[in-house]
Design an enzyme around this catalytic site. Sequence first.
Site, PDB file in Angstrom:
ATOM      1  N   ARG A  94       0.840  -1.208   0.000  1.00 46.90           N
ATOM      2  CA  ARG A  94       0.000   0.000   0.000  1.00 46.90           C
ATOM      3  C   ARG A  94       0.868   1.249   0.000  1.00 46.90           C
ATOM      4  NH1 ARG A  94      -4.828   1.195  -1.502  1.00 46.90           N
ATOM      5  NH2 ARG A  94      -5.322  -0.916  -0.770  1.00 46.90           N
ATOM      6  N   HIS A 356      -5.535  -3.509   4.745  1.00 47.96           N
ATOM      7  CA  HIS A 356      -5.446  -2.420   3.765  1.00 47.96           C
ATOM      8  C   HIS A 356      -4.000  -2.016   3.531  1.00 47.96           C
ATOM      9  CE1 HIS A 356      -6.221   1.584   1.916  1.00 47.96           C
ATOM     10  NE2 HIS A 356      -7.247   0.935   1.401  1.00 47.96           N
ATOM     11  N   CYS A 357      -3.201  -2.004   4.587  1.00 45.75           N
ATOM     12  CA  CYS A 357      -1.788  -1.631   4.471  1.00 45.75           C
ATOM     13  C   CYS A 357      -1.005  -2.606   3.594  1.00 45.75           C
ATOM     14  CB  CYS A 357      -1.124  -1.611   5.846  1.00 45.75           C
ATOM     15  SG  CYS A 357      -1.957  -0.641   7.103  1.00 45.75           S
ATOM     16  N   LEU A 358      -1.433  -3.859   3.583  1.00 43.05           N
ATOM     17  CA  LEU A 358      -0.686  -4.925   2.918  1.00 43.05           C
ATOM     18  C   LEU A 358      -1.207  -5.244   1.528  1.00 43.05           C
ATOM     19  CD1 LEU A 358      -0.359  -7.114   6.096  1.00 43.05           C
ATOM     20  CD2 LEU A 358       1.587  -6.226   4.800  1.00 43.05           C
TER      21      LEU A 358
END
EC number: 3.5.3.12
Length: 368
Positions: A94, A356-358
């Site tokens: 992300r 979401h970050c990944l």
Amino acid sequence: MSTLHSTPRADGFYMPAEWATQTQAWMIWPERPDNWRLGGKPAQAAHAAVAKAIARFEPVTVAVSAAQYENARARLDVPNIRVVEMSSDDAWVRDTGPTFVINASGEVRGVHWGFNAWGGFEGGLYSPWNRDEQVASKVLEIERCQEYRTEGFVLEGGSIHVDGEGTLITTEECLLNHNRNPHLSREEIEAVLREHLAVEQIVWLPDGLYNDETDGHVDNFCCYVRPGEVLLAWTDDPQDPNYPRCQAALQVLENTRDAKGRTFKVHKMPIPGPLYATEEECAGVDAVEGSQERNPSVRLAGSYVNFLIVNGGIIAPSFDDPMDAQAKAILQQLFPEHEVVMVPGRELLLGGGNIHCLTQQQPAPQRI
């Protein structure tokens, strides 16, 4: 593919909302032993579960180092997951991958932001990060997408959310942090965002979630549900250090209009926990100078807001917490036409982020 010397706005491109139809989602295989415990093995299992959940709805491409290629391919042996060899410094696509932009004639390009591991040598989480700096270009090369670069401008994809209709939400804690772009004013930062994402209105929340080691990424705190509606991480407990942060964000959202002149409808998502790593979990992380220390006394920045919208699905983290069922119910109510899939997110949280970050969605070409 070529690097362009114009900007997306000048060329008629913009960043679509996450709910726009997607071609695929990108991920990077975790293995960094000074961030992921036990050599990354528990995180790899969690990562594979996320990839397989997404693959029920759309294709997934997972980038993996040469050393881990055979292992990742074996663990991700399902038809809708592609595994490609790519070097990187960690798994946060992300923030290291490109931000995809589209135009009205069906073309997809990508923005390659500067990256300094969330702060460089003033609070950054590891060093070096030179391979992470190359991830966006490598992804765009694989996808045959032309590239825009923002030389000298640092930004992570998790620090922004857009509605696809001209409005962007971010936090002052991150984008105005001295360890990102100290040479630029707020107005100059806004100008870069407008040129590269084709947004008109930028909504500045004061802070992100308490103790978020990315310096308050908005994707762990507040996200769009649809144009004019957001989901905000929330606590009613005045003793929780997140309480003033939530109140301040709500104050901004309730007193701001978006690019279309709408007032925001704010939905609230309970914050799980408080959650902490155990001594055993922290002991499993390699101690390396210059990398983020894992400490059982430090509260983890757990959040149900850190989910991914995919074609027909919502992939959200669970934490074996009493709030898990309520979080799923809220998401299902807000996204009635999507199937909400909860995936265990504790191992991902221990590494400093979540679903979401990944992940990084790649929008499908759209002809208007």
